[in-house]
Scaffold this active site. Sequence first.
Site, PDB file in Angstrom:
ATOM      1  CE  LYS A 199      -3.951   1.663  -0.158  1.00 38.50           C
ATOM      2  NZ  LYS A 199      -4.792   1.799  -0.520  1.00 38.50           N
ATOM      3  CG  ASP A 244      -9.051 -16.803   5.500  1.00 40.40           C
ATOM      4  OD1 ASP A 244      -7.703 -17.156   5.171  1.00 40.40           O
ATOM      5  OD2 ASP A 244     -10.231 -16.894   5.609  1.00 40.40           O
TER       6      ASP A 244
HETATM    7  C1  IPM Z   1      -4.253 -17.998   9.446  1.00 40.46           C
HETATM    8  C2  IPM Z   1      -4.739 -17.616  10.686  1.00 40.46           C
HETATM    9  C3  IPM Z   1      -3.912 -16.998  12.217  1.00 40.46           C
HETATM   10  C4  IPM Z   1      -3.238 -15.570  11.368  1.00 40.46           C
HETATM   11  C5  IPM Z   1      -4.648 -16.868  13.178  1.00 40.46           C
HETATM   12  C6  IPM Z   1      -5.421 -17.921  13.246  1.00 40.46           C
HETATM   13  C7  IPM Z   1      -3.685 -15.981  14.280  1.00 40.46           C
HETATM   14  O1  IPM Z   1      -5.577 -16.515  10.340  1.00 40.46           O
HETATM   15  O2  IPM Z   1      -3.365 -18.803   9.583  1.00 40.46           O
HETATM   16  O3  IPM Z   1      -3.945 -17.508   8.696  1.00 40.46           O
HETATM   17  O4  IPM Z   1      -3.813 -14.972  11.698  1.00 40.46           O
HETATM   18  O5  IPM Z   1      -2.259 -15.818  10.516  1.00 40.46           O
HETATM   19 MN    MN Z   2      -5.709 -16.367   8.788  1.00 40.03          MN
END
Ligand code: IPM
Ligand code: MN
Length: 369
Positions: A189, A249
């Site tokens: 960013k 994600d």
């Molecule tokens: C991931 C998870 C973790 C992160 C959490 C559970 C701490 O979301 O591995 O992506 O944020 O890294």
């Molecule tokens: Mn995550």
Amino acid sequence: MRIKVTIVAGDGIGPEVTQEAVHILESVAQLNGHKFQFIEMPIGGVAIRQHGSPLPAATLDAALDSDAVLLGAVGGNEFNSLPPDKRPEAGLLQLRQALGGFANLRPSIAYSALSDNSPLRPEVTAGADILFVRELLGGLYFGEPRSWDRKTGVALNTMRYTRDEVVRVARVAFELAQKRRKKVTSVDKANVLEVSQLWRATVVEVAAQYPDITLEHQYVDACAMHLMNTPRNFDVVLTENLFGDILSDEAAVITGSLGMLPSATIGGKVNLYEPVHGSAPDIAGTGKANPLGAILTAAMMLRHTAELEQDAQAIESAVQRVLSRGYRTADLARTNQPNQQIVTTREMGRLVFEVLNEIIDRRQAMHAV
Ligand code: IPM
Ligand code: MN
């Protein structure tokens, strides 16, 4: 070869998906004459309940004394009101820091058997094969100072990177790109954040040592859109900790389910392997969890720790074959799909195990000729 693996299965669906991954590793070991030594230790919510800490000293000692650590998932609803440093997630973050791996590799692949599982059209996702290299030990997750002052109503986290931290993770990204389609997209960013300006300048500097690699830069907001519009344009995506958390994600949409995504964290004392999905407490114990993320994570362990590339690929092929035969865990189930067969966590593990055995048997028969 003898490989010592600390298993920290953790919470929710962690234990059930990890168990399937361990079965797969055991069968690879048996077929190839390798030996895995598995040591199970508590982490996360179970560790808080049993030992009052999300990362007990004995777990950390075992992890540091192993060749690899395989994690299931951490987190649970009962801990949701606790401050960050008391939560199950704190155990995972402390473990990541202690093991020292700074490059978190998260592949996101559009499997043809799952082309109907993505809300994106098949012609958009077909052939997409992205590898996120997420910096794992810096940025907002670990930057100091951090605080929440309830009296003043002010909370603070710090996004901090040093040049060296960027250099080392950038090198990993460029080296991996050399074995792939030779393109790195660095995500930042830099139009707003000084940290991102340091990031970009450093990545450009490192890129000079890799003239065979094409480097492009994207702002994280634009990248979030391009990932969905043109996922095939990405090869290696290099980014900082929080951006990588969010984008990986999002990239699960390309594959069709978060339950499919594996990860490997390399570069430190001990490599850490964990599926990208969380503990999904709502479906724990129901047989609905998808073990393929954990199984593909085991494949990454064979690739990056045991240097058993062939076996890693055999697991990946086995997973694809089982999917193309129509077997689906609940997360992959779709209405109006007559050819799909819904299976439990255990059954899915068993199916991959059987196909994997066929693949390895055939390979060995070929060598014997
Ligand atoms: C991931 C998870 C973790 C992160 C959490 C559970 C701490 O979301 O591995 O992506 O944020 O890294
Ligand atoms: Mn995550």
